[in-house]
Motif scaffolding. Structure first.
Motif, PDB file in Angstrom:
ATOM      1  N   PHE A  84       0.825  -1.204   0.000  1.00  0.00           N
ATOM      2  CA  PHE A  84       0.000   0.000   0.000  1.00  0.00           C
ATOM      3  C   PHE A  84       0.866   1.263   0.000  1.00  0.00           C
ATOM      4  O   PHE A  84       0.495   2.264  -0.621  1.00  0.00           O
ATOM      5  N   ILE A  85       1.990   1.203   0.687  1.00  0.00           N
ATOM      6  CA  ILE A  85       2.900   2.354   0.682  1.00  0.00           C
ATOM      7  C   ILE A  85       3.442   2.591  -0.723  1.00  0.00           C
ATOM      8  O   ILE A  85       3.548   3.738  -1.187  1.00  0.00           O
ATOM      9  N   GLN A  86       3.768   1.493  -1.424  1.00  0.00           N
ATOM     10  CA  GLN A  86       4.269   1.621  -2.791  1.00  0.00           C
ATOM     11  C   GLN A  86       3.197   2.145  -3.743  1.00  0.00           C
ATOM     12  O   GLN A  86       3.504   2.825  -4.728  1.00  0.00           O
ATOM     13  N   ILE A  87       1.947   1.863  -3.444  1.00  0.00           N
ATOM     14  CA  ILE A  87       0.853   2.317  -4.312  1.00  0.00           C
ATOM     15  C   ILE A  87       0.446   3.753  -3.991  1.00  0.00           C
ATOM     16  O   ILE A  87       0.225   4.569  -4.898  1.00  0.00           O
ATOM     17  N   LEU A  88       0.366   4.086  -2.677  1.00  0.00           N
ATOM     18  CA  LEU A  88      -0.194   5.373  -2.267  1.00  0.00           C
ATOM     19  C   LEU A  88       0.849   6.408  -1.867  1.00  0.00           C
ATOM     20  O   LEU A  88       0.493   7.554  -1.586  1.00  0.00           O
ATOM     21  N   GLY A  89       2.117   6.024  -1.827  1.00  0.00           N
ATOM     22  CA  GLY A  89       3.159   6.969  -1.437  1.00  0.00           C
ATOM     23  C   GLY A  89       3.316   8.116  -2.422  1.00  0.00           C
ATOM     24  O   GLY A  89       2.752   8.123  -3.522  1.00  0.00           O
ATOM     25  N   ARG A  90       4.107   9.086  -2.026  1.00  0.00           N
ATOM     26  CA  ARG A  90       4.318  10.260  -2.892  1.00  0.00           C
ATOM     27  C   ARG A  90       4.941   9.852  -4.231  1.00  0.00           C
ATOM     28  O   ARG A  90       4.719  10.506  -5.244  1.00  0.00           O
ATOM     29  N   ARG A  91       5.733   8.801  -4.214  1.00  0.00           N
ATOM     30  CA  ARG A  91       6.319   8.293  -5.451  1.00  0.00           C
ATOM     31  C   ARG A  91       5.668   6.985  -5.878  1.00  0.00           C
ATOM     32  O   ARG A  91       6.245   6.210  -6.633  1.00  0.00           O
ATOM     33  N   GLY A  92       4.454   6.758  -5.386  1.00  0.00           N
ATOM     34  CA  GLY A  92       3.754   5.518  -5.662  1.00  0.00           C
ATOM     35  C   GLY A  92       3.092   5.487  -7.026  1.00  0.00           C
ATOM     36  O   GLY A  92       3.128   6.453  -7.795  1.00  0.00           O
ATOM     37  N   LEU A  93       2.443   4.357  -7.287  1.00  0.00           N
ATOM     38  CA  LEU A  93       1.828   4.141  -8.592  1.00  0.00           C
ATOM     39  C   LEU A  93       0.705   5.122  -8.891  1.00  0.00           C
ATOM     40  O   LEU A  93       0.601   5.640 -10.000  1.00  0.00           O
ATOM     41  N   ASN A 146       0.061   8.208  -7.601  1.00  0.00           N
ATOM     42  CA  ASN A 146       0.566   9.563  -7.836  1.00  0.00           C
ATOM     43  C   ASN A 146       1.288   9.656  -9.180  1.00  0.00           C
ATOM     44  O   ASN A 146       1.147  10.648  -9.911  1.00  0.00           O
ATOM     45  N   GLY A 147       2.059   8.618  -9.506  1.00  0.00           N
ATOM     46  CA  GLY A 147       2.747   8.618 -10.786  1.00  0.00           C
ATOM     47  C   GLY A 147       1.784   8.632 -11.951  1.00  0.00           C
ATOM     48  O   GLY A 147       1.982   9.369 -12.935  1.00  0.00           O
ATOM     49  N   PHE A 148       0.710   7.833 -11.836  1.00  0.00           N
ATOM     50  CA  PHE A 148      -0.287   7.777 -12.913  1.00  0.00           C
ATOM     51  C   PHE A 148      -1.040   9.100 -13.052  1.00  0.00           C
ATOM     52  O   PHE A 148      -1.236   9.606 -14.165  1.00  0.00           O
ATOM     53  N   LEU A 149      -1.466   9.686 -11.929  1.00  0.00           N
ATOM     54  CA  LEU A 149      -2.214  10.938 -11.966  1.00  0.00           C
ATOM     55  C   LEU A 149      -1.360  12.090 -12.497  1.00  0.00           C
ATOM     56  O   LEU A 149      -1.867  12.984 -13.188  1.00  0.00           O
ATOM     57  N   GLN A 150      -0.074  12.068 -12.202  1.00  0.00           N
ATOM     58  CA  GLN A 150       0.811  13.088 -12.747  1.00  0.00           C
ATOM     59  C   GLN A 150       1.077  12.850 -14.239  1.00  0.00           C
ATOM     60  O   GLN A 150       1.211  13.802 -15.009  1.00  0.00           O
ATOM     61  N   GLU A 151       1.116  11.583 -14.608  1.00  0.00           N
ATOM     62  CA  GLU A 151       1.368  11.252 -16.008  1.00  0.00           C
ATOM     63  C   GLU A 151       0.235  11.736 -16.904  1.00  0.00           C
ATOM     64  O   GLU A 151       0.467  12.174 -18.042  1.00  0.00           O
ATOM     65  N   ILE A 152      -1.002  11.654 -16.391  1.00  0.00           N
ATOM     66  CA  ILE A 152      -2.143  12.108 -17.207  1.00  0.00           C
ATOM     67  C   ILE A 152      -2.524  13.555 -16.876  1.00  0.00           C
ATOM     68  O   ILE A 152      -3.600  14.021 -17.254  1.00  0.00           O
ATOM     69  N   HIS A 153      -1.647  14.240 -16.097  1.00  0.00           N
ATOM     70  CA  HIS A 153      -1.751  15.679 -15.827  1.00  0.00           C
ATOM     71  C   HIS A 153      -2.978  16.067 -14.985  1.00  0.00           C
ATOM     72  O   HIS A 153      -3.485  17.169 -15.101  1.00  0.00           O
ATOM     73  N   LEU A 154      -3.423  15.124 -14.133  1.00  0.00           N
ATOM     74  CA  LEU A 154      -4.472  15.472 -13.180  1.00  0.00           C
ATOM     75  C   LEU A 154      -3.886  16.092 -11.917  1.00  0.00           C
ATOM     76  O   LEU A 154      -4.592  16.771 -11.167  1.00  0.00           O
ATOM     77  N   LEU A 155      -2.604  15.838 -11.659  1.00  0.00           N
ATOM     78  CA  LEU A 155      -1.915  16.419 -10.513  1.00  0.00           C
ATOM     79  C   LEU A 155      -0.616  17.062 -10.979  1.00  0.00           C
ATOM     80  O   LEU A 155       0.090  16.512 -11.839  1.00  0.00           O
ATOM     81  N   ASP A 156      -0.309  18.214 -10.393  1.00  0.00           N
ATOM     82  CA  ASP A 156       0.964  18.866 -10.682  1.00  0.00           C
ATOM     83  C   ASP A 156       2.062  18.362  -9.756  1.00  0.00           C
ATOM     84  O   ASP A 156       3.230  18.325 -10.125  1.00  0.00           O
ATOM     85  N   ARG A 157       1.650  17.974  -8.535  1.00  0.00           N
ATOM     86  CA  ARG A 157       2.606  17.469  -7.549  1.00  0.00           C
ATOM     87  C   ARG A 157       1.963  16.281  -6.822  1.00  0.00           C
ATOM     88  O   ARG A 157       0.736  16.154  -6.791  1.00  0.00           O
TER      89      ARG A 157
END
Length: 302
Positions: A129-138, A140-151
């Motif tokens: 869960f930490i790997q999925i929900l962490g700041r560098r998790g899956l 956050n990475g996906f949401l930043q990749e599709i530009h839904l999150l800036d950080r």
């Protein structure tokens, strides 16, 4: 006496097994209960519980007047109740879905995949869960990749999300295992009842609501009684592993508090007093809920 001995000789294999298990239960489960006496002492390892001074209810009073006590009880009850409600709902739903699958291979596959997390340690599940929900998790990475999150969004550092994350973790880990119990209860329902319902024009959904659910209701009640009795435990490993300073006010439960005060601060008497309080509340809940179940239904533990 002679009849008893003859019966023992006929069942000596079973009797030997029972003797061994009885001794094990006494040594592991019952004799350690005597150690709760240190809750009423100012216990010292050097003096032992035989020579440590008695302080009566001082440690209990200290816990009840602690400004963090209500917060601990709130967190414990919140996560326990959420896990109990959603865990029961999802376990029953999964059992119903698996039961309705007609393909034997698909049914076994779904059941195996669903209860596999039960055999994983909480350390592995928490790290996942930490790997999925962490700041560098899956996520956050996906949401930043599709530009839904800036950080990165701090899922694990947000207090308001901690209870939800803990509930998802526990439900995901145990839902498949708990569903096995309900599947066994469903298997015990006579096929004649289903056939009679179908002859009366009942469809699959009607059979579920009018045959299957009433058929497993006794199992649901028994499990609910036992789970409600454990409601003050509120977990331990998952909170300890997922804990961080940003969510301390929502993450600390009674069990983690006892661990930190007992093992961390070496306040053995105080930690034992809190543990005794938990045990007393659990026994009271068991008796009360069992009495309520017996009053409003024909199902109860005793």
């Amino acid at each position: 006496m002679k009849k008893t001995w003859m019966k023992f000789k006929r069942q000596y294999r079973l009797q030997i097994i029972m003797i061994i298990m009885t001794v094990w239960a006494l040594l592991i489960c019952y004799i350690p209960i005597m150690g709760n006496v240190i809750a009423f002492q100012d216990y010292s390892i050097g003096k032992g519980f035989l020579h440590s001074p008695w302080v009566g209810l001082r440690h209990f009073k200290s816990f009840f007047t602690n400004r963090y006590t209500l917060q601990l009880i709130r967190n414990t009850l919140a996560m326990s109740v959420m896990s109990l409600i959603f865990g029961t709902i999802f376990a029953i739903s999964l059992a119903l879905i698996i039961n309705e699958i007609r393909s034997g291979l698909l049914k076994k596959t779904v059941q195996t995949i669903s209860y596999l997390p039960h055999f994983l340690s909480m350390g592995i599940c928490a790290n996942l869960f930490i790997q999925i929900l962490g700041r560098r998790g899956l996520i956050n990475g996906f949401l930043q990749e599709i530009h839904l999150l800036d950080r990165p969004f701090p899922f694990l550092e947000t207090e308001q999300l901690f209870w939800i994350i803990m509930t998802i973790l526990i439900v995901w880990k145990e839902v498949g295992w708990n569903a096995i119990i309900y599947l066994a209860a469903i298997a015990g329902i006579s096929e004649e009842v289903y056939e009679a319902a179908k002859m009366d024009g009942a469809g699959r959904l009607q059979c579920i609501f009018h045959v299957t659910l009433p058929g497993i209701a006794p199992t649901v009640i028994i499990l609910a009684i036992m789970d409600i009795a454990k409601i003050f435990n509120g977990g331990f490993e998952q909170q300890l592993l997922m804990f961080n300073p940003n969510v301390m006010d929502y993450a600390e439960v009674i069990n983690t508090y006892v661990y930190k005060r007992g093992m961390g601060a070496a306040e053995f008497s105080y930690a034992t007093a809190v543990g005794v309080f938990q045990s007393v509340i659990s026994i009271l809940l068991l008796v009360i809920v069992n009495r309520i179940a017996r009053k409003f239904s024909e199902v109860s533990l005793w």
